[in-house]
Design a protein around this motif. Structure first.
Motif, PDB file in Angstrom:
ATOM      1  N   UNK A 256      50.118  20.386 -21.197  1.00 10.25           N
ATOM      2  CA  UNK A 256      50.683  19.355 -20.313  1.00 10.25           C
ATOM      3  C   UNK A 256      49.847  19.207 -19.044  1.00 10.25           C
ATOM      4  N   UNK A 257      49.392  20.385 -18.530  1.00  9.58           N
ATOM      5  CA  UNK A 257      48.565  20.317 -17.314  1.00  9.58           C
ATOM      6  C   UNK A 257      47.239  19.618 -17.593  1.00  9.58           C
ATOM      7  N   UNK A 258      46.662  19.895 -18.780  1.00 10.22           N
ATOM      8  CA  UNK A 258      45.402  19.241 -19.129  1.00 10.22           C
ATOM      9  C   UNK A 258      45.588  17.746 -19.358  1.00 10.22           C
ATOM     10  N   UNK A 259      46.719  17.366 -19.950  1.00 11.05           N
ATOM     11  CA  UNK A 259      46.947  15.960 -20.272  1.00 11.05           C
ATOM     12  C   UNK A 259      47.542  15.177 -19.111  1.00 11.05           C
ATOM     13  N   UNK A 260      47.963  15.863 -18.030  1.00  3.42           N
ATOM     14  CA  UNK A 260      48.612  15.163 -16.928  1.00  3.42           C
ATOM     15  C   UNK A 260      47.612  14.303 -16.185  1.00  3.42           C
ATOM     16  N   UNK A 261      47.978  13.061 -15.921  1.00  4.65           N
ATOM     17  CA  UNK A 261      47.141  12.127 -15.174  1.00  4.65           C
ATOM     18  C   UNK A 261      47.854  11.824 -13.857  1.00  4.65           C
ATOM     19  N   UNK A 262      47.413  12.414 -12.741  1.00 10.92           N
ATOM     20  CA  UNK A 262      48.138  12.238 -11.474  1.00 10.92           C
ATOM     21  C   UNK A 262      48.031  10.794 -10.973  1.00 10.92           C
ATOM     22  N   UNK A 263      48.987  10.380 -10.169  1.00  9.67           N
ATOM     23  CA  UNK A 263      48.927   9.023  -9.597  1.00  9.67           C
ATOM     24  C   UNK A 263      47.793   8.908  -8.573  1.00  9.67           C
ATOM     25  N   UNK A 264      47.345   7.690  -8.380  1.00 10.00           N
ATOM     26  CA  UNK A 264      46.275   7.449  -7.412  1.00 10.00           C
ATOM     27  C   UNK A 264      44.918   7.325  -8.097  1.00 10.00           C
ATOM     28  N   UNK A 265      43.861   7.569  -7.317  1.00 11.03           N
ATOM     29  CA  UNK A 265      42.498   7.401  -7.853  1.00 11.03           C
ATOM     30  C   UNK A 265      42.007   8.620  -8.621  1.00 11.03           C
ATOM     31  N   UNK A 266      42.694   9.767  -8.473  1.00 13.81           N
ATOM     32  CA  UNK A 266      42.273  10.966  -9.172  1.00 13.81           C
ATOM     33  C   UNK A 266      42.518  10.856 -10.676  1.00 13.81           C
ATOM     34  N   UNK A 267      41.765  11.663 -11.443  1.00 14.03           N
ATOM     35  CA  UNK A 267      41.892  11.673 -12.893  1.00 14.03           C
ATOM     36  C   UNK A 267      42.305  13.058 -13.358  1.00 14.03           C
ATOM     37  N   UNK A 268      42.895  13.122 -14.554  1.00 14.29           N
ATOM     38  CA  UNK A 268      43.307  14.382 -15.132  1.00 14.29           C
ATOM     39  C   UNK A 268      42.129  15.136 -15.742  1.00 14.29           C
ATOM     40  N   UNK A 269      42.456  16.336 -16.280  1.00 14.50           N
ATOM     41  CA  UNK A 269      41.402  17.188 -16.838  1.00 14.50           C
ATOM     42  C   UNK A 269      40.753  16.556 -18.062  1.00 14.50           C
ATOM     43  N   UNK A 270      41.549  15.873 -18.895  1.00  8.85           N
ATOM     44  CA  UNK A 270      40.990  15.308 -20.108  1.00  8.85           C
ATOM     45  C   UNK A 270      39.933  14.255 -19.806  1.00  8.85           C
ATOM     46  N   UNK A 271      40.013  13.639 -18.600  1.00 11.70           N
ATOM     47  CA  UNK A 271      39.023  12.637 -18.232  1.00 11.70           C
ATOM     48  C   UNK A 271      37.626  13.273 -18.106  1.00 11.70           C
ATOM     49  N   UNK A 272      37.578  14.590 -17.712  1.00 13.75           N
ATOM     50  CA  UNK A 272      36.298  15.245 -17.488  1.00 13.75           C
ATOM     51  C   UNK A 272      35.809  16.020 -18.713  1.00 13.75           C
ATOM     52  N   UNK A 273      36.597  16.040 -19.776  1.00 15.12           N
ATOM     53  CA  UNK A 273      36.151  16.751 -20.975  1.00 15.12           C
ATOM     54  C   UNK A 273      34.855  16.142 -21.542  1.00 15.12           C
ATOM     55  N   UNK A 274      34.744  14.794 -21.640  1.00 13.53           N
ATOM     56  CA  UNK A 274      33.459  14.240 -22.106  1.00 13.53           C
ATOM     57  C   UNK A 274      32.283  14.631 -21.219  1.00 13.53           C
ATOM     58  N   UNK A 275      32.540  14.709 -19.885  1.00 12.58           N
ATOM     59  CA  UNK A 275      31.440  15.134 -18.998  1.00 12.58           C
ATOM     60  C   UNK A 275      31.018  16.575 -19.317  1.00 12.58           C
ATOM     61  N   UNK A 276      32.034  17.459 -19.535  1.00 12.99           N
ATOM     62  CA  UNK A 276      31.733  18.835 -19.880  1.00 12.99           C
ATOM     63  C   UNK A 276      30.951  18.909 -21.181  1.00 12.99           C
ATOM     64  N   UNK A 277      31.352  18.118 -22.163  1.00  7.72           N
ATOM     65  CA  UNK A 277      30.638  18.087 -23.445  1.00  7.72           C
ATOM     66  C   UNK A 277      29.195  17.630 -23.245  1.00  7.72           C
ATOM     67  N   UNK A 278      29.024  16.611 -22.388  1.00  6.25           N
ATOM     68  CA  UNK A 278      27.670  16.114 -22.127  1.00  6.25           C
ATOM     69  C   UNK A 278      26.827  17.173 -21.414  1.00  6.25           C
ATOM     70  N   UNK A 279      27.441  17.918 -20.474  1.00  9.28           N
ATOM     71  CA  UNK A 279      26.698  18.957 -19.750  1.00  9.28           C
ATOM     72  C   UNK A 279      26.268  20.066 -20.704  1.00  9.28           C
ATOM     73  N   UNK A 280      27.204  20.490 -21.581  1.00  5.13           N
ATOM     74  CA  UNK A 280      26.862  21.545 -22.530  1.00  5.13           C
ATOM     75  C   UNK A 280      25.756  21.086 -23.485  1.00  5.13           C
ATOM     76  N   UNK A 281      25.849  19.849 -23.935  1.00  4.41           N
ATOM     77  CA  UNK A 281      24.816  19.322 -24.838  1.00  4.41           C
ATOM     78  C   UNK A 281      23.452  19.288 -24.144  1.00  4.41           C
TER      79      UNK A 281
END
Length: 442
Positions: A361-386
């Motif tokens: 739930x914490x990973x999937x939570x998308x807070x209100x406002x301009x901030x993004x949840x953890x799942x939004x940064x998963x593709x970035x993490x995948x790109x960094x690891x690659x």
């Protein structure tokens, strides 16, 4: 005349036999000497391609001895004459007509011994096909010829110190290979141990030769990639800033992530036990399902026979049973509340799934406002690891980094190199600058 012939018939026959024997002997000698007669000799004369070459010296070149003219180790002619002209030797050669078109104007000639007795041979490099063909009676200039170099001439070019060192080398080499001390056997054994190494090097060289084009393409593509990256400095800066922001967001939530990961071992253990039980159930269900095939085949006719029964019971289920279930819903709800205490018997599994659910739930939570949840940064993490473990570099995986060097560290490195000279090659390979190359360092 006839009377004289009859009187000396035996003598005439003997003279004719001697003449025939002489001609036969001359023929055999010419054949064994591989002699080729000039074209003016009737019937057996041969026309050949005449070629001359200027040499600074024609030492041991003797015409008429069958000294050959070779191209790539194949005899194409013979040495026909040697003359002196303006202080240099002019060697005349007779080339077979079928090989004459191979020799071009940019050909080069080399005198070299075929045996230890200086039995000379003229080695011809025919030149390139783009050059014109050599014309008959042409002369190859001194710039395109090389004479035989004797060992004494080579040694005479060495200075006195080099000659002395060479003598010491030969003397020490003779002592190092002294058979009386068994050193020749030791050297032979050492060289024999190098055979597997040479064999492996040969295999590696063969593999590299067969993959030369692939290696060249990889280096070329790596150069194109480096050039493209060099032209996109701002994109790289933006990528590093974005990666820094993503990692900072993960760092802020490290407590929650650590708590969720802490609960994972228990959950995985329980899941492993459940999967083992499911595996045993599947093993037991296999024979049971095979035995149930006849019943499954009979299910179709049975269901068709039940259609009239279902049609007759539709009314009672809709008008009687459904109202009854609605009335007992509340008592069943209270029964469910009573059964909640049964969860105490499986606290570990419940806690693990609860924590896992909280983490998800914490990973999937998308807070209100301009901030993004953890799942939004998963593709970035995948790109960094690659990017960090990409295998498409020319020489395998490359971990990139930045090395900062100051005046003090450069001075310390140079002092270390003075104390440890064997590190000098490694220091040069890294390409680190010296203190003299760093602005502001004295």
């Amino acid at each position: 005349m006839r009377r004289a012939l009859r009187a000396h018939l035996r003598d005439v026959i003997a003279i004719a036999g001697l003449i025939l024997a002489g001609l036969f002997a001359v023929t055999v000698i010419l054949i064994n000497q591989r002699a080729v007669l000039p074209n003016w000799v009737p019937l057996i004369g041969t026309d050949r391609f005449a070629l001359k070459a200027d040499f600074s010296t024609a030492q041991a070149v003797t015409p008429g001895q069958g000294q050959s003219v070779d191209i790539a180790g194949i005899k194409v002619g013979e040495v026909g004459s040697v003359t002196l002209d303006n202080g240099h030797a002019v060697v005349g050669m007779e080339i077979d007509n079928k090989y004459a078109p191979l020799i071009h104007t940019n050909a080069s000639l080399l005198l070299r011994p075929k045996t230890g007795l200086n039995d000379m041979v003229v080695e011809v490099d025919p030149g390139t096909q783009s050059a014109p063909e050599m014309k008959e009676n042409s002369t190859v200039p001194l710039s395109s010829t090389q004479p035989q170099v004797n060992p004494d001439e080579f040694l005479a070019t060495l200075d006195a110190d080099t000659q002395q060192f060479l003598k010491l080398l030969l003397a020490n080499g003779a002592e190092a290979l002294d058979p009386a001390k068994g050193r020749d056997v030791k050297l032979s054994n050492a060289l024999r141990r190098l055979d597997p190494f040479a064999r492996d090097i040969s295999r590696i060289s063969g593999a590299l030769a067969s993959r030369r084009q692939n290696i060249a393409n990889s280096i070329h593509n790596f150069q194109l990639l480096s050039t493209e990256l060099g032209n996109r400095d701002q994109d790289l800066v933006d990528f590093v800033d974005s990666s820094n922001a993503v990692l900072a967001s993960f760092a802020k939530e490290q407590t929650s992530i650590r708590s969720a990961i802490h609960e994972l071992p228990g959950t995985l253990k329980e899941t492993k036990g459940a999967l083992k039980g499911a595996n045993q159930l599947a093993i037991q269900e296999g024979p049971a399902l095979k035995k149930s095939l006849p019943g499954a085949k009979a299910t179709g006719p049975a269901l068709r026979a039940l259609r009239p029964f279902f049609q007759q019971t539709a009314g009672p289920i809709q008008n009687q049973i459904r109202p009854f279930t609605q009335q007992v819903a509340s008592p069943v709800h209270h029964v469910a509340q009573i059964s909640q205490g049964l969860g105490v018997s499986t606290p570990g599994l419940k806690t693990g799934f609860t924590r896992l659910n909280t983490g998800l739930n914490a990973l999937a939570y998308n807070p209100p406002g301009t901030g993004e949840g953890f799942l939004f940064y998963v593709p970035w993490l995948n790109h960094d690891l690659t990017t960090n473990y990409l295998l498409q570099d020319a020489y395998g995986p490359v971990r990139r980094g930045l090395v900062l060097e100051s005046c003090s560290t450069a001075f310390t490195a140079e002092q270390t190199l003075l104390a440890e000279p064997y590190l000098r090659l490694l220091y040069q390979l890294t390409g680190q600058p010296r203190t003299s190359n760093i602005p502001g360092c004295s």
